[in-house]
Design an enzyme around this catalytic site. Structure first.
Site, PDB file in Angstrom:
ATOM      1  N   HIS A 243       0.817  -1.219   0.000  1.00  8.05           N
ATOM      2  CA  HIS A 243       0.000   0.000   0.000  1.00  8.05           C
ATOM      3  C   HIS A 243       0.861   1.285   0.000  1.00  8.05           C
ATOM      4  O   HIS A 243       0.856   2.052  -0.945  1.00  8.05           O
ATOM      5  CB  HIS A 243      -0.903   0.041   1.243  1.00  8.05           C
ATOM      6  CG  HIS A 243      -1.751  -1.153   1.464  1.00  8.05           C
ATOM      7  ND1 HIS A 243      -2.834  -1.480   0.660  1.00  8.05           N
ATOM      8  CD2 HIS A 243      -1.695  -2.113   2.427  1.00  8.05           C
ATOM      9  CE1 HIS A 243      -3.406  -2.588   1.118  1.00  8.05           C
ATOM     10  NE2 HIS A 243      -2.748  -2.993   2.191  1.00  8.05           N
TER      11      HIS A 243
HETATM   12  O1  RIB Z   1      -5.365   0.013   4.545  1.00  3.10           O
HETATM   13  C1  RIB Z   1      -3.972  -0.012   4.361  1.00  3.10           C
HETATM   14  C2  RIB Z   1      -3.319   1.068   5.169  1.00  3.10           C
HETATM   15  O2  RIB Z   1      -3.593   0.840   6.562  1.00  3.10           O
HETATM   16  C3  RIB Z   1      -1.786   1.059   5.048  1.00  3.10           C
HETATM   17  O3  RIB Z   1      -1.293   2.360   5.220  1.00  3.10           O
HETATM   18  C4  RIB Z   1      -1.358   0.195   6.201  1.00  3.10           C
HETATM   19  O4  RIB Z   1      -0.044   0.512   6.666  1.00  3.10           O
HETATM   20  C5  RIB Z   1      -2.372   0.589   7.240  1.00  3.10           C
HETATM   21  O5  RIB Z   1      -1.918   1.795   7.861  1.00  3.10           O
END
Ligand code: RIB
Ligand code: CA
Length: 313
Positions: A243
């Site tokens: 992500h």
């Molecule tokens: O949904 C994914 C996000 O939530 C990413 O930033 C992960 O690190 C969590 O913070």
């Protein structure tokens, strides 16, 4: 071209760690003015510790790391140990940090730094709940017109939610903060699950991390080996979705991403859809566009960039 000045706001988190490593490995393109930790994946004490662990793993103990807010603006903290493990950085065995945590509060660092630099010269890169950013805007509204851009990981539209049926974790944890940020008028680039779920650490990609042959490559491989369990079980995906590194990769190679400049508003009233990013992808309303909402990624190009840069550390 001069490197882009950024502040990384983060809740490490294995994927946050990779995003930070990519930034610190790219000094020609990115000048990390500081890293502010926020409560999210794990409580603040751990995110502030993990941010320093990652900076030392990168060989950059001189990086300025600050602790920010330890809870959302108006809701109880929700954490994600079920995804990231008890420490938030489960996977590799990494030493506790020896570099200091700065005394200044992370929110005040954001305010002072934006005020100290030329208008339009500092980019904010939130990788977790938007609490610190919103607090900075509430405490010092003058900085909103000075921020160059916000490039954040959060939200979802076609991919729907990962913490509730409607909401992505970062937005869900602090929907009030997200509402403030998306209404701020600051130019925003959004890396939603629609994109990050296409950035999967498949086995060949994980093998490529290990093949780098340095401590960073091995640690990243071990982080993603741990981090992939949740998504493999939930989505049947081929590996961990990276992500947060999508934010850093955008700063280096924006052409890896495609999206639409649309209106995005945040659900902050209904518990059923709390934290949903209501993205007007088909422009069916006359609500003014306020965000570049990414929808696709050149995943092979992303991993080629990431692997090449991690090898530099
Ligand atoms: O949904 C994914 C996000 O939530 C990413 O930033 C992960 O690190 C969590 O913070
Ligand atoms: Ca994160």
């Amino acid at each position: 071209m001069a490197p882009r000045k950024i502040i990384i706001d983060t809740d490490p988190g294995q994927d946050d760690a990779v995003a930070i490593l990519l930034a610190l490995a790219s000094p020609d393109e990115i000048d990390v003015l500081g890293i502010t930790a926020v409560a999210g994946n794990v409580p603040l004490a751990l995110t502030a510790k993990n941010a320093r662990i990652v900076c030392e793993l990168a060989g950059k103990p001189e990086t300025l790391v600050f602790a920010g807010c330890d809870r959302p603006l108006g809701r109880d903290l929700v954490t994600a140990e079920h995804v990231h493990g008890k420490t938030g950085l489960n996977g590799p065995v990494l030493p506790d940090p020896t570099m200091p945590l700065q005394d200044q509060h992370g929110v005040d660092f954001i305010i002072d730094t934006v005020r100290a630099h030329d208008p339009g010269s500092v980019t904010l890169c939130p990788l977790g709940p938007l609490t610190n950013i919103a607090m900075a805007f509430e405490k010092a509204p003058d900085i909103m017109e000075r921020v160059q851009e916000i490039v954040l990981m959060g939200g979802a539209y076609f991919e729907v939610g990962n913490i509730t049926p409607a909401a992505e974790f970062n937005i869900y944890v602090d929907p009030q903060a997200a509402g403030i940020v998306f209404k701020s008028g600051v130019p925003i680039v959004v890396m939603p699950l629609d994109v990050t779920h296409k950035a999967l650490v498949t086995r060949p990609r994980n093998d490529a991390f290990r093949a780098i042959g340095n401590e960073v490559g091995t640690a990243v491989a071990e982080m993603t080996d741990f981090f992939e369990r949740f998504d493999k079980e939930k989505y049947g995906s081929e590996g961990a979705p990276l992500h947060d590194p999508c934010v850093t990769a955008y700063l280096i190679q924006p052409e890896l991403f495609t999206g639409r400049h649309i209106n995005v508003e945040i659900e902050t009233h209904s518990e059923l859809t709390m934290g949903m990013t209501v993205a007007d992808w088909w422009r069916v309303t006359d609500r003014p566009p306020n965000a570049m909402f990414m929808g696709d990624i050149d995943a092979d190009g992303f991993f080629a960039l990431l692997t090449e840069r991690l090898a530099r550390l």
